[in-house]
Write an enzyme that holds these catalytic residues in place. Structure first.
Site, PDB file in Angstrom:
ATOM      1  N   GLU A 137       0.610  -1.231   0.111  1.00 21.56           N
ATOM      2  CA  GLU A 137       0.161   0.373  -0.129  1.00 21.56           C
ATOM      3  C   GLU A 137       0.783   1.496  -0.293  1.00 21.56           C
ATOM      4  OE1 GLU A 137      -4.057  -1.617   2.018  1.00 21.56           O
ATOM      5  OE2 GLU A 137      -2.075  -0.820   3.068  1.00 21.56           O
ATOM      6  N   CYS A 150       3.491   8.378   0.823  1.00 19.24           N
ATOM      7  CA  CYS A 150       3.945   7.529   1.811  1.00 19.24           C
ATOM      8  C   CYS A 150       4.595   6.104   1.067  1.00 19.24           C
ATOM      9  CB  CYS A 150       3.045   7.715   2.901  1.00 19.24           C
ATOM     10  SG  CYS A 150       3.677   5.676   4.372  1.00 19.24           S
ATOM     11  N   CYS A 157       6.233  -6.035   6.960  1.00 16.97           N
ATOM     12  CA  CYS A 157       7.146  -5.672   8.021  1.00 16.97           C
ATOM     13  C   CYS A 157       8.196  -6.657   8.333  1.00 16.97           C
ATOM     14  CB  CYS A 157       6.652  -4.679   8.586  1.00 16.97           C
ATOM     15  SG  CYS A 157       7.709  -3.868   9.701  1.00 16.97           S
ATOM     16  N   CYS A 161       6.527  -4.155  16.009  1.00 16.30           N
ATOM     17  CA  CYS A 161       6.099  -3.263  16.886  1.00 16.30           C
ATOM     18  C   CYS A 161       4.919  -3.655  17.554  1.00 16.30           C
ATOM     19  CB  CYS A 161       6.092  -1.934  15.926  1.00 16.30           C
ATOM     20  SG  CYS A 161       7.998  -1.058  15.800  1.00 16.30           S
ATOM     21  N   CYS A 164       2.001  -1.240  16.404  1.00 15.03           N
ATOM     22  CA  CYS A 164       1.332  -1.206  14.574  1.00 15.03           C
ATOM     23  C   CYS A 164       1.059  -2.723  13.689  1.00 15.03           C
ATOM     24  CB  CYS A 164       2.978  -1.127  13.709  1.00 15.03           C
ATOM     25  SG  CYS A 164       3.173  -0.499  11.984  1.00 15.03           S
ATOM     26  N   GLY A 222       7.008  -1.891   6.261  1.00  8.93           N
ATOM     27  CA  GLY A 222       8.161  -2.325   5.839  1.00  8.93           C
ATOM     28  C   GLY A 222       9.396  -1.315   6.559  1.00  8.93           C
ATOM     29  N   GLU A 223      10.902  -1.926   6.750  1.00  7.04           N
ATOM     30  CA  GLU A 223      11.905  -0.766   8.032  1.00  7.04           C
ATOM     31  C   GLU A 223      12.311  -1.156   6.507  1.00  7.04           C
ATOM     32  OE1 GLU A 223      14.300   0.892   9.216  1.00  7.04           O
ATOM     33  OE2 GLU A 223      12.794   0.497  10.852  1.00  7.04           O
ATOM     34  N   SER A 254      12.130   7.094   6.842  1.00  7.46           N
ATOM     35  CA  SER A 254      11.669   6.723   8.642  1.00  7.46           C
ATOM     36  C   SER A 254      12.456   5.374   9.305  1.00  7.46           C
ATOM     37  CB  SER A 254      10.295   6.848   9.041  1.00  7.46           C
ATOM     38  OG  SER A 254      10.370   6.312  10.176  1.00  7.46           O
ATOM     39  N   SER A 276      11.639   5.982  14.335  1.00  9.43           N
ATOM     40  CA  SER A 276      10.224   5.876  15.588  1.00  9.43           C
ATOM     41  C   SER A 276      10.832   5.500  17.241  1.00  9.43           C
ATOM     42  CB  SER A 276       9.857   4.728  14.575  1.00  9.43           C
ATOM     43  OG  SER A 276       9.240   5.429  13.962  1.00  9.43           O
ATOM     44  N   LEU A 277      10.708   6.839  17.622  1.00  8.85           N
ATOM     45  CA  LEU A 277      11.039   6.107  19.198  1.00  8.85           C
ATOM     46  C   LEU A 277      10.179   5.900  19.865  1.00  8.85           C
ATOM     47  CD1 LEU A 277      13.898   7.731  20.469  1.00  8.85           C
ATOM     48  CD2 LEU A 277      12.268   9.426  21.303  1.00  8.85           C
ATOM     49  N   HIS A 278       9.634   6.813  20.490  1.00 13.23           N
ATOM     50  CA  HIS A 278       8.261   6.296  21.314  1.00 13.23           C
ATOM     51  C   HIS A 278       8.005   5.991  22.558  1.00 13.23           C
ATOM     52  CE1 HIS A 278       6.545   6.066  17.128  1.00 13.23           C
ATOM     53  NE2 HIS A 278       6.896   5.265  16.512  1.00 13.23           N
ATOM     54  N   ASN A 353      -3.561   5.308  16.467  1.00 13.41           N
ATOM     55  CA  ASN A 353      -4.953   5.304  15.595  1.00 13.41           C
ATOM     56  C   ASN A 353      -4.836   3.804  15.033  1.00 13.41           C
ATOM     57  OD1 ASN A 353      -4.779   7.634  13.607  1.00 13.41           O
ATOM     58  ND2 ASN A 353      -2.442   6.640  13.045  1.00 13.41           N
ATOM     59  N   CYS A 396      -1.279   6.410   9.539  1.00 12.01           N
ATOM     60  CA  CYS A 396      -0.186   6.804  10.856  1.00 12.01           C
ATOM     61  C   CYS A 396      -0.204   4.772  11.756  1.00 12.01           C
ATOM     62  CB  CYS A 396       0.822   7.509  11.228  1.00 12.01           C
ATOM     63  SG  CYS A 396       2.766   6.667  12.120  1.00 12.01           S
TER      64      CYS A 396
END
Length: 433
Positions: A137, A150, A157, A161, A164, A222-223, A254, A276-278, A353, A396
């Site tokens: 996507e 995006c 992926c 995480c 996600c 994906g990473e 990212s 992507s810290l979080h 989300n 996201c």
């Protein structure tokens, strides 16, 4: 803003967080930079395009000039047929048509959000007998002065995480550089973002007279830094001034923290960096972003401080998803400020989300505002990212290819015009049965 995200409830049947693996292995492997599927010239680098011309019988002494001509037609004009290349000889056009195509990946579906966001489900050509054609996507997010695409870098992926949706999908394979570039070509086709083309009726696109796609973010499936070879090669095509012509400063990659590849990204791609810290503590980040067990926060912060080209003009963006009661306290905000001290940075606060079966809830709007205020007063820009495309599962953390199908009931609800929130509510109700 209403606190309307209380429909995502913790799933009691979900695996314990400490049982989830850090990474997943790919089901299929392709050589870095290789072109998958049928021999289309769309998405290739200059070197790959030259190699294809030589394979078709173009003399070496002509190849460089012919590459420049064809490059212009593919990446500046958006040609879909060799016959359109009017300054290329008829003989060469016939030769190219005999050996290659200008085919794009197939757009399986397009969804348009009420806010103008567009999400495309794109099927790549088959790579062989065990590949039915991987689906990914990509999402177009329009604003009055810019349009952001995006893009995805993997099918599925690598990572797991816990907050996600994409991370719940298996990893099929890396995307090739051509497949990454082709996502922008597809977007420009669908938006009419080529010379002499027009946007579809009713489309929301920038009105400043420039291109409709002005920014690229590698924040889809994906990473990216587990596919660095192809990501770097793709950025070279995206930023080529004689073709697609995006500014490298408007291309953001990212990563969840693949520390060994961060320096290479800056040296070779010269792109903007997002992290992507979080979480601000290793124990919590180990749960939210399990790759932290391999590359803890201290190592990640050092890689950020060493990022090539880092300056106040080229800040690193730190992404921080707001999870109710998990990482959103005043103490977390103050710790975040302390952690980033000395790094030119911008902090994007992302309202969580929800997705069916997710373990978390979004922080209240009041809590997000309080967190943002603490960060802002410390001298950091801390915009709250407005969720875009949530009603079409395009926000996201919500991307997940249709390779893993929704239940029939959910599909019927979406097709009937019931938004994603309705699907979430139904999923939560079913989980409670």
């Amino acid at each position: 803003m209403p606190h309307a995200l209380d429909i995502a409830r913790r799933n009691p049947n979900a695996p314990a967080l400490d049982e989830v693996a850090i990474e997943k292995a790919a089901e299929l492997e392709l050589a870095p930079g290789a072109q998958a599927g049928q021999p289309s010239l769309v998405g290739l680098t200059r070197e790959e395009l030259k190699a294809r011309l030589l394979e078709a019988g173009v003399p070496e002494r002509e190849a460089k000039m012919r590459v420049a001509q064809i490059w212009h037609w593919i990446y500046f004009r958006g040609a879909r047929d060799f016959a359109a290349m009017t300054n290329v000889s008829k003989h060469l056009r016939a030769l190219l048509a005999e050996h290659y195509t200008l085919a794009r990946p197939e757009v399986v579906s397009e969804q348009v959000s009420k806010d103008g966001t567009r999400k495309w489900l794109v099927r790549m050509p088959s790579t062989g007998p065990y590949d039915k054609g991987a689906e990914i996507e990509c999402v177009y997010i329009p604003e009055s002065d810019r349009g952001t695409l995006c893009v995805s870098s993997q099918v599925g992926c690598t990572l797991t995480c816990s907050f996600c949706h994409t991370g719940t999908q298996k990893l099929v394979r890396n995307l090739t550089s051509a497949e990454i570039v082709a996502q922008l070509v597809v977007a420009r086709d669908r938006l009419g973002d080529w010379p002499d083309a027009s946007p579809p009726e009713g489309a929301f696109v920038p009105s400043d007279g420039g291109r409709f796609v002005t920014n690229i973010v590698f924040m889809g499936m994906g990473e990216p830094l587990y596919n660095t070879d192809n990501v770097v090669a793709a950025i070279g095509v995206l930023a080529d001034n004689e073709g697609l012509g995006l500014s490298r400063r408007r291309i953001t990659v990212s990563t969840s923290g693949v520390v060994p590849q961060i320096g290479r990204l800056g040296e070779e791609a010269h792109s903007a960096l997002a992290i992507s810290l979080h979480a601000v503590r290793d124990d919590l980040r180990n749960t939210l972003v399990p790759i932290n067990k391999k590359y803890p926060i201290a190592a990640l912060m050092q890689a950020c401080r060493d990022y090539p080209g880092l300056s106040n003009a080229r800040r690193i963006t730190f992404e921080y998803v707001m999870l109710d009661g998990v990482n959103d306290s005043d103490a977390d905000a103050r710790a975040l400020v302390k952690l980033l001290q000395g790094i030119p940075a911008k902090i994007n606060l992302i309202p969580f989300n929800p997705w069916p079966g997710s373990k978390y809830e979004c922080s209240s709007w009041e809590r997000i505002e309080r967190f943002s205020e603490i960060v802002y007063r410390a001298g950091y820009a801390s915009p709250v990212r407005t969720p875009r495309g949530r009603d079409i599962l395009a926000a996201c953390g919500q991307l997940k290819s249709e390779t893993e199908k929704l239940r029939a009931r959910a599909r019927m609800m979406l097709e009937s015009g019931i938004g994603a929130e309705g699907v979430y509510a139904a999923a939560a109700a079913e989980a409670g049965d």
